[in-house]
Design an enzyme around this catalytic site. Structure first.
Site, mmCIF file in Angstrom:
data_model
loop_
_atom_site.group_PDB
_atom_site.id
_atom_site.type_symbol
_atom_site.label_atom_id
_atom_site.label_comp_id
_atom_site.label_asym_id
_atom_site.label_seq_id
_atom_site.Cartn_x
_atom_site.Cartn_y
_atom_site.Cartn_z
ATOM 1 N N CYS A 2 0.835 -1.204 0.000
ATOM 2 C CA CYS A 2 0.000 0.000 0.000
ATOM 3 C C CYS A 2 0.867 1.251 0.000
ATOM 4 O O CYS A 2 1.409 1.644 1.042
ATOM 5 C CB CYS A 2 -0.939 -0.005 1.201
ATOM 6 S SG CYS A 2 -1.996 1.455 1.305
ATOM 7 N N CYS A 59 -0.471 4.054 2.229
ATOM 8 C CA CYS A 59 -0.208 3.828 3.647
ATOM 9 C C CYS A 59 1.247 4.115 4.012
ATOM 10 O O CYS A 59 1.529 4.709 5.054
ATOM 11 C CB CYS A 59 -0.521 2.381 4.023
ATOM 12 S SG CYS A 59 -2.130 1.784 3.485
ATOM 13 N N ASP A 60 2.173 3.676 3.175
ATOM 14 C CA ASP A 60 3.580 3.637 3.567
ATOM 15 C C ASP A 60 4.523 4.494 2.736
ATOM 16 O O ASP A 60 5.713 4.585 3.051
ATOM 17 C CB ASP A 60 4.073 2.182 3.523
ATOM 18 C CG ASP A 60 3.284 1.280 4.463
ATOM 19 O OD1 ASP A 60 2.879 1.762 5.527
ATOM 20 O OD2 ASP A 60 3.073 0.100 4.120
#
Length: 314
Positions: free
Chosen positions: A131, A134-135
């Protein structure tokens, strides 16, 4: 007879459990053997509101579970193996136990497809991710590799250019499957470089990702591509195998929903990544869990009021 059974214990399932419990519905949560959803694989969560310093994924899920338990939610830490939604009461099978409920909230999520490498599994959350949203922030000023050739891979690669110095897209073929507009954008971006006809054979590094070993699928030759992060973008699979024939699913296996949370069966509601293949974020899953619980509560109110109304009129 349960009032509400919640299937799943990621952000959608636990939020649904919190709202249902606060509505005095005493929900039974079938959490799964691998409870907590995809956030259990995420080391640092920095985009969930309320945590200015960030929070560990497992820590966030544990806090949400304890919050649900505080209000009266009960948990079964096992997988749902089957359902019978052909009539009421609705039935959920967990191992050799069958539970009956007036309403069910399906929040079993989706699982990222991985490459299946031991080194990939060892370094998940230490530079290996599925992701970018997300990261990606953690890779500012660093070089990353993205595996895949579809829309998801191109979207991930383009997003990562906001942070990384270079994004290397590795694809096992010499042509992309992504839509033309995304292909054109990725090919034109100065930070994106393509490696064709190659697969990742090993993720290198001890405590964090230091590179990947690539193998040319035509020549068999291998080489090392140094990098700080590996993003696997080869798709997701909704966890709906046990629902086939019971709920309407789309061609990819995601639950079809109407009016935000309602499924094809009366009394069965849905929330999170099991129906959402677009956003796939903890916060959107949590929001959907809230909606599903509120819709289930209203459904049960109407269901319980109907006999009273008819007897009063008679």
């Amino acid at each position: 007879m349960e009032q509400v059974i919640v299937l799943g214990s990621g952000p959608a399932g636990l939020t649904a459990a919190i709202y249902a419990a606060r509505a005095s519905l005493s929900p039974l949560v079938v959490a799964g053997r691998e409870a907590g959803g995809q956030l259990m694989l995420t080391t640092e969560v920095e985009n969930f509101p309320g945590f200015p310093e960030g929070i560990q994924g497992p820590e966030l899920m544990d806090a949400m579970r304890r919050q649900a338990e505080r209000f009266g939610a009960r948990f079964v830490d096992d997988d749902a193996t089957g359902v019978d939604f052909t009539g009421h009461p609705l039935k959920v099978t967990v191992g050799d136990q069958t539970y009956e409920a007036e309403a069910v909230i399906v929040a079993t999520g989706a699982s990222a497809r991985w490459l299946g490498l031991p080194s990939e599994q060892r370094l998940r959350g230490r530079g290996v991710s599925s992701c970018a949203t997300c990261d990606g922030y953690f890779f500012q000023g660093k070089k990353v590799v993205v595996v895949g050739g579809g829309d998801t891979a191109m979207e991930e690669a383009l997003f990562l250019t906001r942070f990384a110095t270079e994004v290397v897209v590795v694809h096992r073929r010499d042509a992309l499957r992504a839509s033309k507009v995304l292909q054109d954008r990725a090919r034109a971006h100065p930070k994106i470089r393509f490696v064709w006809n190659a697969v990742v054979e090993e993720v290198l590094g001890d405590k964090s990702v230091e590179g990947v070993r690539l193998r040319d699928v035509k020549t068999g030759e291998t080489r090392v591509e140094p990098c700080h992060g590996l993003f696997v973008a080869i798709g997701h699979d909704p966890n709906t195998g046990f629902l086939r024939g019971q709920l309407d699913l789309d061609e990819r296996g995601y639950v079809v929903v109407h009016d935000e949370t309602r499924t094809s069966v009366e009394g069965v509601f849905c929330a999170g990544d099991v129906a959402d293949h677009r956003y796939r974020q903890a916060i959107t899953a949590a929001a959907a869990g809230c909606k599903a619980a509120m819709d289930a509560e209203k459904y049960l109110e109407a269901r319980h009021a109907a006999p009273l109304a008819s007897s009063a009129s008679s």
